[in-house]
Design an enzyme around this catalytic site. Structure first.
Site, PDB file in Angstrom:
ATOM      1  N   HIS A 163       0.793  -1.228   0.000  1.00  0.00           N
ATOM      2  CA  HIS A 163       0.000   0.000   0.000  1.00  0.00           C
ATOM      3  C   HIS A 163       0.831   1.286   0.000  1.00  0.00           C
ATOM      4  CE1 HIS A 163      -3.309  -2.572   2.134  1.00  0.00           C
ATOM      5  NE2 HIS A 163      -3.243  -2.813   0.839  1.00  0.00           N
TER       6      HIS A 163
HETATM    7  C1  LIG Z   1       0.311  -7.363  -4.986  1.00  0.00           C
HETATM    8  C2  LIG Z   1      -0.665  -6.321  -4.504  1.00  0.00           C
HETATM    9  C3  LIG Z   1      -1.712  -6.714  -3.649  1.00  0.00           C
HETATM   10  C4  LIG Z   1      -2.629  -5.770  -3.210  1.00  0.00           C
HETATM   11  N1  LIG Z   1      -3.732  -6.186  -2.514  1.00  0.00           N
HETATM   12  C5  LIG Z   1      -4.750  -5.313  -2.298  1.00  0.00           C
HETATM   13  C6  LIG Z   1      -6.001  -5.769  -1.808  1.00  0.00           C
HETATM   14  O1  LIG Z   1      -6.215  -6.960  -1.570  1.00  0.00           O
HETATM   15  N2  LIG Z   1      -6.982  -4.842  -1.628  1.00  0.00           N
HETATM   16  C7  LIG Z   1      -6.783  -3.520  -1.884  1.00  0.00           C
HETATM   17  O2  LIG Z   1      -7.713  -2.728  -1.664  1.00  0.00           O
HETATM   18  N3  LIG Z   1      -5.604  -3.065  -2.338  1.00  0.00           N
HETATM   19  C8  LIG Z   1      -4.607  -3.936  -2.595  1.00  0.00           C
HETATM   20  N4  LIG Z   1      -3.442  -3.503  -3.135  1.00  0.00           N
HETATM   21  C9  LIG Z   1      -3.231  -2.049  -3.312  1.00  0.00           C
HETATM   22  C10 LIG Z   1      -4.035  -1.443  -4.439  1.00  0.00           C
HETATM   23  O3  LIG Z   1      -4.220  -2.364  -5.502  1.00  0.00           O
HETATM   24  C11 LIG Z   1      -3.301  -0.187  -4.916  1.00  0.00           C
HETATM   25  O4  LIG Z   1      -3.153   0.703  -3.835  1.00  0.00           O
HETATM   26  C12 LIG Z   1      -4.053   0.545  -5.999  1.00  0.00           C
HETATM   27  O5  LIG Z   1      -4.316  -0.326  -7.071  1.00  0.00           O
HETATM   28  C13 LIG Z   1      -3.220   1.748  -6.468  1.00  0.00           C
HETATM   29  O6  LIG Z   1      -3.899   2.389  -7.498  1.00  0.00           O
HETATM   30  P1  LIG Z   1      -3.185   3.543  -8.334  1.00  0.00           P
HETATM   31  O7  LIG Z   1      -4.173   3.988  -9.345  1.00  0.00           O
HETATM   32  O8  LIG Z   1      -2.617   4.534  -7.397  1.00  0.00           O
HETATM   33  O9  LIG Z   1      -1.932   2.826  -9.036  1.00  0.00           O
HETATM   34  P2  LIG Z   1      -1.881   1.562  -9.999  1.00  0.00           P
HETATM   35  O10 LIG Z   1      -3.147   0.781  -9.950  1.00  0.00           O
HETATM   36  O11 LIG Z   1      -0.623   0.848  -9.665  1.00  0.00           O
HETATM   37  O12 LIG Z   1      -1.800   2.202 -11.455  1.00  0.00           O
HETATM   38  C14 LIG Z   1      -0.701   2.862 -11.994  1.00  0.00           C
HETATM   39  C15 LIG Z   1      -0.674   2.538 -13.485  1.00  0.00           C
HETATM   40  O13 LIG Z   1       0.192   3.456 -14.139  1.00  0.00           O
HETATM   41  C16 LIG Z   1       0.991   2.740 -15.063  1.00  0.00           C
HETATM   42  N5  LIG Z   1       2.212   3.516 -15.266  1.00  0.00           N
HETATM   43  C17 LIG Z   1       3.222   3.725 -14.405  1.00  0.00           C
HETATM   44  N6  LIG Z   1       4.148   4.543 -14.945  1.00  0.00           N
HETATM   45  C18 LIG Z   1       3.703   4.858 -16.185  1.00  0.00           C
HETATM   46  C19 LIG Z   1       4.205   5.676 -17.218  1.00  0.00           C
HETATM   47  N7  LIG Z   1       5.360   6.335 -17.096  1.00  0.00           N
HETATM   48  N8  LIG Z   1       3.488   5.782 -18.370  1.00  0.00           N
HETATM   49  C20 LIG Z   1       2.314   5.136 -18.508  1.00  0.00           C
HETATM   50  N9  LIG Z   1       1.786   4.337 -17.546  1.00  0.00           N
HETATM   51  C21 LIG Z   1       2.477   4.218 -16.390  1.00  0.00           C
HETATM   52  C22 LIG Z   1       1.216   1.401 -14.388  1.00  0.00           C
HETATM   53  O14 LIG Z   1       1.633   0.406 -15.301  1.00  0.00           O
HETATM   54  C23 LIG Z   1      -0.152   1.127 -13.789  1.00  0.00           C
HETATM   55  O15 LIG Z   1      -1.010   0.494 -14.695  1.00  0.00           O
HETATM   56  C24 LIG Z   1      -2.486  -4.404  -3.581  1.00  0.00           C
HETATM   57  C25 LIG Z   1      -1.436  -4.017  -4.428  1.00  0.00           C
HETATM   58  C26 LIG Z   1      -0.545  -4.959  -4.899  1.00  0.00           C
HETATM   59  C27 LIG Z   1       0.558  -4.529  -5.821  1.00  0.00           C
END
Ligand SMILES: Cc1cc2nc3c(=O)[nH]c(=O)nc-3n(C[C@H](O)[C@H](O)[C@H](O)COP(=O)(O)OP(=O)(O)OC[C@H]3O[C@@H](n4cnc5c(N)ncnc54)[C@H](O)[C@@H]3O)c2cc1C
Length: 557
Positions: free
Chosen positions: A469
């Site tokens: 997280h």
């Molecule tokens: C293994 C794991 C288990 C987890 N388990 C849970 C759970 O059970 N329940 C829960 O609620 N949360 C869980 N989480 C946490 C939750 O999934 C994340 O906090 C949430 O998905 C984050 O969302 P975000 O939009 O901030 O980032 P992300 O969903 O990580 O999205 C970022 C996106 O940007 C893309 N990106 C990055 N850099 C670039 C770039 N330069 N150009 C273009 N694209 C780019 C990435 O490829 C990715 O697709 C887990 C996370 C992980 C990794």
């Protein structure tokens, strides 16, 4: 479509897919969605237990490592992050927990108007398609599906009784009126399949003529005219592209890569950027600071009865039974993922609300996603909900392909260390209850030899791991270290917002996927409200009511 769009959303993860859907919904605005990874075609993404297959995947996972962590015996710790449509929501553990009402009231108390619990609850409800239907706390027709685990597990039922023995109330909803309790989790699944934001939000929108989705397209920097963001540079299949945003660029690349892209583009602490040879667009010292994460301590037990997932996975016959159950009934371990239930309670006497969370798995392995042990085993993973330790994410070079340096500084405060020890002790009290004694053969880790607080802390340092997280690196606020304001606009520049896990000023007391989805729902509403006026006069403003307003009760404050 020309190469100019109204909005460019960078990153198609938990937040980015929500933004792409909501901003393209009314058909008025053109959207470009850029994702560094590929489409989410890998079948194991969609089968809940596939979590183990994506955990170390070279394509669908960024597979980051931290810098040596001083509080963790200088270990470089593994930090998976999703890298495909759906981002981390395509590889996460599927557990649906929103956090505590007090988390959001705290955000508002820090000066972030419009982020109190009463303000955000309608967006949680709007996003949600709960298999139980609509209620005061839940939505029944949103894009993000969450479902009950249909099967009960003998061991999880015993854990619930154990919690009750210790005075923790049984609950069937961690997202209702109170979080305290022990019970089964709800999961982000739809009829036994994972419901990532790519599935829930992007698929219904992907054919819209005003939405263009580019995969394998890694943003390498932002384009500025003065202090106005006007576009994005990205690389796709070895070719460099520039795309332009007439209205806004929205960064949704997550807590590790949003600060990276800002720093690469000249937004960050001026002295640091200068030391990297990057021209300064805006001196914002908070970019990459304030990193917070949940540290999980995996207390593991050998189990007397062969009823654990370790047992089912050990034999070919067991695997076949699991497979058939999933194919014909969408049930069994393949439909559940790893963790079945949870528990929220107070470990420290001074805590007013739950300060620890347990994830219970009827499975044990050396680390999350690794091969299960060759004996019957289970895991009581405990994490402190509101860590005080703070870390950083800082670029190491001007090369956008090089991962930034990340360091959480786990266990660097006395409260965090006390809470870690108290959490492990609570796990032991659970295991010692009369409800669990018939099941527990022995404690595998930390193991009977660890008994003093110092020894338990030593176990935390040696074996602690992220529970995935990382957050807070572009925090929302109005103090000098804040990066975005309460409308998620980057301070001091125009045409640029950040909408993802990085904007949380403090980490929520639970899992982070649904809070990010909520934030993206609210941000979409605010963005559409802000752009309603003609482009020639457009400048973001507060409290501008939108005709794109969602269902009753939702406000764009
Ligand atoms: C293994 C794991 C288990 C987890 N388990 C849970 C759970 O059970 N329940 C829960 O609620 N949360 C869980 N989480 C946490 C939750 O999934 C994340 O906090 C949430 O998905 C984050 O969302 P975000 O939009 O901030 O980032 P992300 O969903 O990580 O999205 C970022 C996106 O940007 C893309 N990106 C990055 N850099 C670039 C770039 N330069 N150009 C273009 N694209 C780019 C990435 O490829 C990715 O697709 C887990 C996370 C992980 C990794």
């Amino acid at each position: 479509m020309s190469n100019t769009y109204d909005f460019i959303v960078v990153g198609a993860g938990s937040a980015g897919c929500v933004l792409a859907n909501r901003l393209s919904e009314n058909g008025r605005y053109s959207i470009l969605l850029l994702e560094a990874g590929p489409k989410d075609n890998y079948p194991w993404i969609h089968i809940p237990i596939g979590y183990g297959r994506t955990m170390f995947h070279k394509v669908y996972n960024w597979g980051f490592y931290t810098e040596p962590e001083p509080g963790m015996h200088n270990r470089k710790m593994y930090w998976p992050r999703g890298r495909c449509l759906g981002g981390s929501s395509s590889i996460n553990g599927l557990i649906y927990v929103r956090g505590q009402a007090e988390d959001y009231d705290h955000w508002a108390a820090l000066g972030n108007k419009g982020w109190a619990w009463k303000d955000v609850l309608p967006y949680f409800i709007k996003s949600e398609h709960n298999s139980r239907g609509t209620s005061a706390y839940h939505g029944g027709d949103g894009p993000l599906w969450c479902s009950d685990i249909e099967e009960r597990h003998e061991l999880m039922d015993a854990i619930i009784r154990a919690g009750e023995e210790l005075g923790v109330p049984r609950t069937d909803d961690f997202n209702g009126a109170r979080q305290d309790g022990v019970g089964y989790y709800q999961l982000f699944t739809r009829r036994g399949w994972r419901c990532s934001t790519a599935v829930g939000y992007l698929r219904p929108a992907q054919k819209r003529p005003n939405l263009r989705i580019e995969t394998d397209a890694q943003a390498t920097g932002l384009i500025f005219e003065g202090t106005r963001a006007t576009g994005v540079k990205y690389e796709q299949n070895g070719t460099l592209h520039n795309s332009h945003a007439a209205r806004e660029v929205i960064l949704a690349t997550g807590a590790l890569q949003s600060p990276q892209l800002l720093q690469l583009s000249g937004i960050g602490r001026a002295s640091f950027l200068q030391s990297m040879g990057i021209p300064v667009v805006k001196d914002l010292p908070g970019v990459g600071e304030n990193l917070q994460d949940h540290l999980q301590l995996r207390v593991m037990y050998k189990v007397r009865k062969p009823i654990t997932t370790n047992d089912e996975l050990r034999s070919l016959w067991g695997q076949m039974q699991m497979g058939l159950k999933y194919v014909f009934q969408r049930r069994g371990p393949l439909a559940i993922g790893i963790n079945q239930g949870g528990l929220f309670t107070r470990a420290l006497p001074e805590s007013k609300t739950p300060d620890i969370q347990f994830h219970f798995a009827s499975l044990s392995a050396e680390m999350a996603g690794a091969k299960p042990h060759p004996w019957s085993g289970c895991t009581f993973s405990v994490c402190q909900l509101r860590p005080e330790s703070r870390g950083t994410v800082m670029i190491q070079s001007r090369d956008p392909k090089r991962a930034p340096a990340m360091q959480a500084n786990y266990l660097s405060t006395e409260v965090d260390r006390r809470c870690a020890v108290a959490g492990i002790k609570f796990a032991r009290r659970l295991a010692a209850t009369s409800a669990l004694q018939p099941y527990i053969a022995e404690e595998y880790r930390p193991g009977a030899a660890a008994s003093t607080d110092e020894e338990l802390l030593e176990f935390a340092r040696e074996y602690g791991a992220t529970i995935f997280h990382p957050s807070g690196t572009c925090k929302m606020g109005s103090d000098p270290m804040a990066v975005v304001d309460a409308r998620l606009r980057v301070h001091g520049v125009r045409g640029l917002r950040v909408v993802d896990c990085s904007v949380m000023p403090t980490l929520v007391s639970g899992n982070t996927n649904s809070p990010v989805v909520m934030m993206a729902e609210k941000a979409s509403h605010m963005i559409l409200a802000d752009v309603r006026r003609p482009l020639s006069t457009w400048e973001p403003q507060n409290n501008f009511f939108s005709e794109a307003a969602p269902s009753a009760g939702v406000s764009a404050h």
